[in-house]
Structures are given as structure tokens and as C-alpha cells.
Design a protein around this motif. Structure first.
Motif, PDB file in Angstrom:
ATOM      1  N   SER A  12       0.836  -1.202   0.000  1.00 60.52           N
ATOM      2  CA  SER A  12       0.000   0.000   0.000  1.00 60.52           C
ATOM      3  C   SER A  12       0.862   1.240   0.000  1.00 60.52           C
ATOM      4  N   TYR A  13       0.381   2.246  -0.684  1.00 63.61           N
ATOM      5  CA  TYR A  13       0.942   3.597  -0.553  1.00 63.61           C
ATOM      6  C   TYR A  13      -0.101   4.408   0.183  1.00 63.61           C
ATOM      7  N   GLY A  14       0.103   4.617   1.483  1.00 62.57           N
ATOM      8  CA  GLY A  14      -0.916   5.292   2.280  1.00 62.57           C
ATOM      9  C   GLY A  14      -2.189   4.469   2.255  1.00 62.57           C
ATOM     10  N   GLY A  41      -1.646  -1.664 -11.049  1.00 59.23           N
ATOM     11  CA  GLY A  41      -0.615  -2.169 -10.141  1.00 59.23           C
ATOM     12  C   GLY A  41       0.292  -3.200 -10.786  1.00 59.23           C
ATOM     13  N   LYS A  42       0.368  -3.181 -12.112  1.00 59.82           N
ATOM     14  CA  LYS A  42       1.174  -4.175 -12.825  1.00 59.82           C
ATOM     15  C   LYS A  42       2.671  -3.941 -12.605  1.00 59.82           C
ATOM     16  N   THR A  43       3.090  -2.694 -12.812  1.00 63.70           N
ATOM     17  CA  THR A  43       4.510  -2.385 -12.629  1.00 63.70           C
ATOM     18  C   THR A  43       4.921  -2.574 -11.166  1.00 63.70           C
ATOM     19  N   GLU A 202       1.381  -6.448 -20.854  1.00 57.67           N
ATOM     20  CA  GLU A 202       1.243  -5.816 -22.154  1.00 57.67           C
ATOM     21  C   GLU A 202      -0.172  -5.270 -22.340  1.00 57.67           C
ATOM     22  N   HIS A 203      -0.235  -4.104 -22.959  1.00 60.45           N
ATOM     23  CA  HIS A 203      -1.531  -3.509 -23.277  1.00 60.45           C
ATOM     24  C   HIS A 203      -2.023  -3.918 -24.665  1.00 60.45           C
ATOM     25  N   ASP A 204      -1.067  -4.353 -25.498  1.00 56.87           N
ATOM     26  CA  ASP A 204      -1.405  -4.708 -26.870  1.00 56.87           C
ATOM     27  C   ASP A 204      -2.105  -6.074 -26.875  1.00 56.87           C
TER      28      ASP A 204
HETATM   29  N1  LIG Z   1       5.846   5.279  -5.247  1.00 56.35           N
HETATM   30  C1  LIG Z   1       4.504   5.440  -5.300  1.00 56.35           C
HETATM   31  N2  LIG Z   1       3.867   6.218  -4.405  1.00 56.35           N
HETATM   32  C2  LIG Z   1       2.519   6.377  -4.452  1.00 56.35           C
HETATM   33  N3  LIG Z   1       1.734   5.805  -5.370  1.00 56.35           N
HETATM   34  C3  LIG Z   1       2.314   5.018  -6.299  1.00 56.35           C
HETATM   35  C4  LIG Z   1       3.722   4.787  -6.308  1.00 56.35           C
HETATM   36  N4  LIG Z   1       4.013   3.965  -7.342  1.00 56.35           N
HETATM   37  C5  LIG Z   1       2.842   3.690  -7.936  1.00 56.35           C
HETATM   38  N5  LIG Z   1       1.823   4.313  -7.319  1.00 56.35           N
HETATM   39  C6  LIG Z   1       0.408   4.229  -7.702  1.00 56.35           C
HETATM   40  O1  LIG Z   1       0.060   2.865  -7.714  1.00 56.35           O
HETATM   41  C7  LIG Z   1      -0.850   2.606  -8.764  1.00 56.35           C
HETATM   42  C8  LIG Z   1      -0.324   1.471  -9.604  1.00 56.35           C
HETATM   43  O2  LIG Z   1       0.839   1.889 -10.315  1.00 56.35           O
HETATM   44  P1  LIG Z   1       1.572   0.937 -11.354  1.00 56.35           P
HETATM   45  O3  LIG Z   1       2.683   1.693 -11.940  1.00 56.35           O
HETATM   46  O4  LIG Z   1       1.911  -0.357 -10.702  1.00 56.35           O
HETATM   47  O5  LIG Z   1       0.417   0.707 -12.424  1.00 56.35           O
HETATM   48  P2  LIG Z   1       0.475  -0.072 -13.796  1.00 56.35           P
HETATM   49  O6  LIG Z   1      -0.559  -1.129 -13.719  1.00 56.35           O
HETATM   50  O7  LIG Z   1       1.841  -0.498 -14.121  1.00 56.35           O
HETATM   51  O8  LIG Z   1      -0.009   1.054 -14.794  1.00 56.35           O
HETATM   52  P3  LIG Z   1       0.407   1.344 -16.321  1.00 56.35           P
HETATM   53  O9  LIG Z   1      -0.418   0.458 -17.162  1.00 56.35           O
HETATM   54  O10 LIG Z   1       0.035   2.767 -16.525  1.00 56.35           O
HETATM   55  O11 LIG Z   1       1.856   1.090 -16.440  1.00 56.35           O
HETATM   56  C9  LIG Z   1      -1.045   3.900  -9.519  1.00 56.35           C
HETATM   57  O12 LIG Z   1      -2.238   4.483  -9.090  1.00 56.35           O
HETATM   58  C10 LIG Z   1       0.140   4.730  -9.104  1.00 56.35           C
HETATM   59  O13 LIG Z   1      -0.206   6.095  -9.091  1.00 56.35           O
END
Ligand SMILES: Nc1ncnc2c1ncn2[C@@H]1O[C@H](COP(=O)(O)OP(=O)(O)OP(=O)(O)O)[C@@H](O)[C@H]1O
Ligand SMILES: [Mg+2]
Lengths: 248, 314
Positions: A12-14, A41-43, A202-204
Motif C-alpha cells: 500500500s501507498y498510504g 498495479g502491474k509495474t 502488455e496492453h497490446d
Molecule cells: N511510489 C509510489 N507512491 C505512491 N503511489 C504510487 C507509487 N508507485 C505507484 N503508485 C500508484 O500505484 C498505482 C499502480 O501503479 P503501477 O505503476 O503499478 O500501475 P500499472 O498497472 O503499471 O499502470 P500502467 O499500465 O500505466 O503502467 C497507480 O495508481 C500509481 O499512481
């Protein structure tokens, strides 16, 4: 056999639960795609799998061993390599040097101060093989910073391959590529399929459904469905949550 | 051979010609200036290893000059006058100080790293200020230069110059090998992208720390030579302004190229002598020159040379 087993992962972030009790299992040899909308939240998941980010709770098991507390370097040594959604290379180094540095990482000590590394044939040969594999053999001498976007994406992949991973975590390898570049990369992933286990974000959708053995759908930090591409396409929950706008 | 080693070797050869030139025009002071240039070139090279190749902006590097200088005074006080032993002592002290201060400061990055290295530099400075046995604030003069193979050869300015030049050549040669070896490539990698380095299995800290220790040891050797050149040792060698001057040398010469670091030191010391003889406000002139370099050739003198010699990647 299960190569990667993720159980009840939380981050969690906050107040924002970016990874919300996520469980996932990836079998040895499969290409496992993870799809999901922006911000799902993939990345963040990849960051926790690769050791860049520590989860708040939950476990990550790789090849049977608990790797939840290992740092990135140990995980790379255990056979986990990744590519980045946002290209992360050494811009001042040539393509060959970028890849050779990854080869060096698993080829003996780097506390060597005298012999010119540029003349280490063993490193260069393996690096050239990886470059050839991604179709960059003729770009070996070009500084990474001076390459086109598509070439950088190919180089990302070559660097990850140079780690000789058992599991390759690919975070949107096609991000920002044009149709021709994407075609090259998809061909490459198809060729790698079966040789190395892959988690592909992947989005594609065309690429995902063409390549994946299994697809998991990640929404709001949770896997809401997991199955063969055919089953995922038909899944009503998935269609409602995600595919709705894109695939229909 | 690419342009960079050629330029460095050309600089070394030109310097080797200074004593005969000084003799020919009857100005022995030229050799003294050239000695200072070579001493600071060693210090600048050592800083370039961590700053230019590792992107570690140390603002306390002059501490190592001071450690080397005090090694001479302390050894001499105890009857050890041999230059090589003094260098070993200075380098040893520097290694310990660098290992401890590096292990702490390298846990931080960016501005915090700058501040912590500055703090360690100041700690070293005030330690020697409070060392009344060695003159405290004022420092202490040396009874004589160090000996080499039991003889007082270094009392001869020309002989001393060639010893310093030999040390510079060794420092350059050693660092040239190092930055082109496996270790150097890893260090450059940590400069280019720490995250990427981790993602291909490296732990940057250990390589940075090793570079930090090596850099400190080489700079201490320069300190040993500096004490011999001035025959005087004082905390002023490790003042934070001196650390700043070392960074300026790199800015002027070109950060991240060894030949540039050498050239930057030579030009800085040379300009100091030249402008100081001209006007007491020479620092103003020096500032203007620095400004011009930063504006028109951000890669320093090395960048300028590279632009003038197209097609050769330095
Ligand atoms: N260091 C951080 N602090 C606060 N919030 C974060 C942090 N890193 C990511 N987030 C939030 O967490 C959520 C998920 O981010 P993430 O990058 O994992 O998404 P994603 O699925 O990879 O998206 P995308 O398809 O755009 O790459 C987003 O809402 C992002 O704003
Ligand atoms: Mg992402």
C-alpha cells in the motif's frame, strides 16, 4: 511444475492498496500474460517480484525457495531477470557494452582492475549472441543513448536475456513502439516462448492473445481472473471490468 | 590508440621538457610550478575516478591531501624519512579514513552525499587544527624533504620534479587500466543507471566503496608529494575550499576523462600562478574563465579538444 508462486501479496501507498492480496502462479515454460487497466498495479507487482520493492506482506516463491526477502542481485543470480516499462539502459555505453555488462554480472568477479574488459572475448561473444537474437547485431557499436526508441526496447530485452534467466519479467516491452518495431519484438517473444518462462505485461491485446499460454487479469491490485486466452476472452467479469471497452 | 591516451601522454611528455626549458631560459621557478601542477594532477585524477566515473561528488577530497601531508610530518617526527614508506603510511591512513567515511556516506546520494563528505572533510580538518604537537592551526615546517633509497636526492628540485612526474605517470597509467577493466565498466554502469545495475545482478555499494578507497589512497600520495614540495604541512591543505578547487579542476578539464582531469589541474595551477602575479584580484579573472568554459564547453577542455578532432571518440 510451478516456477513462480505468489501468495497474498500486499503493498500500500498510504490508503491506496496497489497490490491487494494478490496471488499468482506461473508454471515452468509458460508465457503468462498479465493484463489490466492503467494504474492497476502491474509495474508495482513486477517491482516486488524482482526485489526492487519490498511488499508489506505475502510471499514470493521461486523454484520452490522463498525469495521474498532477497535483494535484486540475489534474485538475478537465482534466475529472475526483468525489463523496464520505462527504458533503463546505460546511455553512454554502446549496445554491446550494455549487454556485456550483464554477461559480466554472472561471469566471475568484477573486482578486476587491469585487463581491458573490451577485449574479453567470452563476454563480447555472448553479448553479440544476445544482440543478434533481438536483431541488433548491426547496432553493437552504437551508444544506447543514440538509438531509436524501438532499438532501445530491443536492447532492453537483450540485456535481460544476457542474464540467462529462468524467468523473464517483461513490463510492457512494446510500450511506445511503432507497428513495425512491435512486429519484430512479438516475433522475438514468440521465438523465446518455450525456451524461457515469461511473465508478460502488455496492453497490446493482439500480441497478448497471440503469444500467451495463460492470461491473468489484474484490476485494483487483485487478480480477478486467470486462464487460457480463450477462457479469458469469454469471462464475463473480465469483459465487464476491463476488456469491455477494448476488445469488443 | 584513441585520442584520450594520446593527449595524456602528450601532456606528460610536455611536462618532462619543463626542467631543460627552465634551465635554458634561466628560470628555475618554472620547474617548481610544474611540480605543483603534477602534484595537483594526481589529486585531480584521483577525484575524477569517483566523481567522473562514479558520479560521486565528494566535497571532502582535500582531506586525503592532508592525510598524505601529515603522514610525512608524523613519519619524519619518528625518524622515518623514506618517501616510499611515507607514501604507504599516508595511503594506509587514507584507506582507513575512506573505508569508514565511505561506508557511511555512500549510503546516501546526491546532495546528502555532498554534505556528508563535506562534514567528514571538516572533521579531518579540525582534527589536525587541534593537533598542537604538529603546530595546530599554523601547521609545521619540515626539516627536510623525504629521502629515497636512503639518499636526499629530492632536495634537488629537478630530481624531485621527475619523481613527482613519475608518480603522475603511474597514477594515470594505473587509472587508465582500471577504468577500462571490468571494475571500471561496473563503476561507469553505476554512474549511468543504478537501477539497471541492480537489475542485472550488481550491488553498487561495494564497487563505489572500493573506488572511494582507491581514490583516497591515490590522493594521499599526492599529499605526501605536496608536503615535500612546500616543505610545510598545515590543515590548510584540507580546507573545504581546497576540495572545491579540485572539483573546479575537473570542471575545467572535463569530468570523466583522465586526460581532462590532468589538463584541468595543469591549467588551474598555471592560471593561479599567472593571474596571481598579475593582480591580487586574480580569483575574479579565474572565475570568469571558469564561467566561459562551463557556458561554451560544458565538457571542459577535453570536450573542446574532442570537438576540434572530429571522428575520434575519446
Ligand atoms: N511510489 C509510489 N507512491 C505512491 N503511489 C504510487 C507509487 N508507485 C505507484 N503508485 C500508484 O500505484 C498505482 C499502480 O501503479 P503501477 O505503476 O503499478 O500501475 P500499472 O498497472 O503499471 O499502470 P500502467 O499500465 O500505466 O503502467 C497507480 O495508481 C500509481 O499512481
Ligand atoms: Mg506499468
Amino acid at each position: 511444475m510451478t516456477l513462480l508462486q505468489v501468495e497474498n501479496l500486499r503493498k500500500s501507498y498510504g490508503a491506496l492498496a496497489v497490490t491487494d492480496g494478490l496471488s499468482l502462479s506461473v508454471a515452468e515454460g509458460e508465457l503468462h500474460a498479465i493484463i489490466g487497466p492503467n494504474g492497476a498495479g502491474k509495474t508495482t507487482l513486477i517491482a516486488q517480484l524482482s526485489g526492487q520493492l519490498a511488499p508489506d506482506s505475502g510471499t514470493v516463491r521461486f523454484g520452490g525457495a522463498d525469495i521474498t526477502r532477497l535483494d535484486m542481485a540475489s534474485r538475478v543470480r537465482a534466475g529472475l531477470a526483468r525489463s523496464f516499462q520505462i527504458t533503463t539502459l546505460m546511455p553512454a555505453m554502446t549496445a554491446l557494452e550494455n549487454v556485456a555488462l550483464a554477461v559480466q554480472g554472472r561471469s566471475g568477479s568484477s573486482f578486476r582492475f587491469w585487463r581491458p574488459v573490451a577485449r574479453e572475448a567470452a563476454l563480447n561473444d555472448q553479448a553479440m549472441d544476445c544482440l543478434a537474437q533481438v536483431g541488433l547485431a548491426d547496432r553493437a557499436g552504437r551508444p544506447a543513448g543514440a538509438m531509436s526508441h524501438g532499438e532501445k526496447r530491443q536492447l532492453e530485452l537483450a540485456v535481460a536475456l544476457a542474464c540467462r534467466p529462468r524467468l523473464l519479467l517483461l513490463d510492457e516491452p512494446l510500450a511506445g513502439t511503432g507497428p513495425q518495431e512491435a512486429e519484430v519484438l512479438v516475433g522475438l517473444l514468440a521465438a523465446l516462448r518455450g525456451e524461457v518462462t515469461m511473465v508478460l505485461i502488455e496492453h497490446d491485446m493482439e500480441a497478448v492473445f497471440a503469444l500467451a499460454d495463460r492470461v491473468s487479469v489484474l484490476v485494483y491490485g487483485q487478480i480477478i481472473a486467470s486462464g487460457t486466452p480463450g477462457a479469458i476472452r469469454q469471462d464475463p467479469a473480465v469483459r465487464a471490468a476491463y476488456l469491455g471497452e477494448e476488445a469488443c | 590508440m584513441s585520442a584520450a591516451p594520446k593527449a595524456a601522454i602528450a601532456l606528460l611528455v610536455l611536462m618532462a621538457l619543463v626542467p631543460p626549458l627552465a634551465a635554458a631560459i634561466g628560470d628555475p621557478f618554472l620547474t617548481v610550478i610544474a611540480t605543483r601542477m603534477a602534484v595537483f594532477a594526481i589529486a585531480a585524477l584521483s577525484l575524477d575516478l569517483i566523481l567522473g566515473y562514479g558520479a560521486l561528488v565528494s566535497f571532502g577530497h582535500a582531506a586525503y591531501l592532508g592525510l598524505g601531508a601529515y603522514a610525512v610530518a608524523v613519519c619524519a617526527r619518528h625518524g622515518i624519512t623514506d618517501l616510499v614508506v611515507q607514501m604507504a603510511a599516508g595511503a594506509g591512513a587514507a584507506a582507513v579514513f575512506a573505508a569508514v567515511s565511505g561506508a557511511i556516506s555512500l549510503r546516501t546520494r546526491g546532495i546528502y552525499f555532498i554534505m556528508i563528505t563535506l562534514a567528514f572533510g571538516q572533521m579531518a580538518y579540525f582534527f589536525f587544527v587541534s593537533l598542537s604537537a604538529y603546530g595546530g592551526d599554523d601547521g609545521t615546517s619540515l626539516a627536510a624533504r623525504s629521502t629515497l633509497l636512503g639518499r636526499d636526492w629530492l632536495e634537488n628540485d629537478t630530481a624531485f620534479f621527475y619523481v613527482v612526474l613519475a608518480c603522475l605517470a603511474l597514477a594515470y597509467g594505473g587509472l587508465h587500466r582500471l577504468v577500462h577493466a571490468r571494475f571500471g565498466r561496473v563503476l561507469i554502469g553505476t554512474r549511468e543507471s543504478e537501477l539497471r545495475m541492480r537489475a542485472i545482478g550488481y550491488r553498487p555499494f561495494r564497487y563505489r566503496l572500493a573506488a572511494y578507497v582507491i581514490s583516497g589512497m591515490i590522493c594521499a600520495v599526492a599529499g605526501v608529494l605536496l608536503a615535500n614540495q612546500t616543505e610545510y604541512v598545515s590543515p590548510a591543505y584540507m580546507a573545504w575550499t581546497r576540495s572545491g578547487e579540485l572539483i573546479v579542476m575537473l570542471l575545467l578539464g572535463g569530468i570523466g576523462t583522465l586526460a581532462g582531469a590532468m589538463a584541468g589541474a595543469l591549467v588551474t595551477v598555471g592560471l593561479e600562478e599567472l593571474l596571481a602575479g598579475w593582480s591580487e584580484h586574480w580569483r575574479l579573472g579565474f572565475g570568469l574563465i571558469l564561467l566561459a568554459v562551463v557556458l561554451w564547453s560544458p565538457a571542459g577542455l577535453a570536450g573542446l579538444v574532442r570537438r576540434l578532432l572530429p571522428g575520434d571518440r575519446a
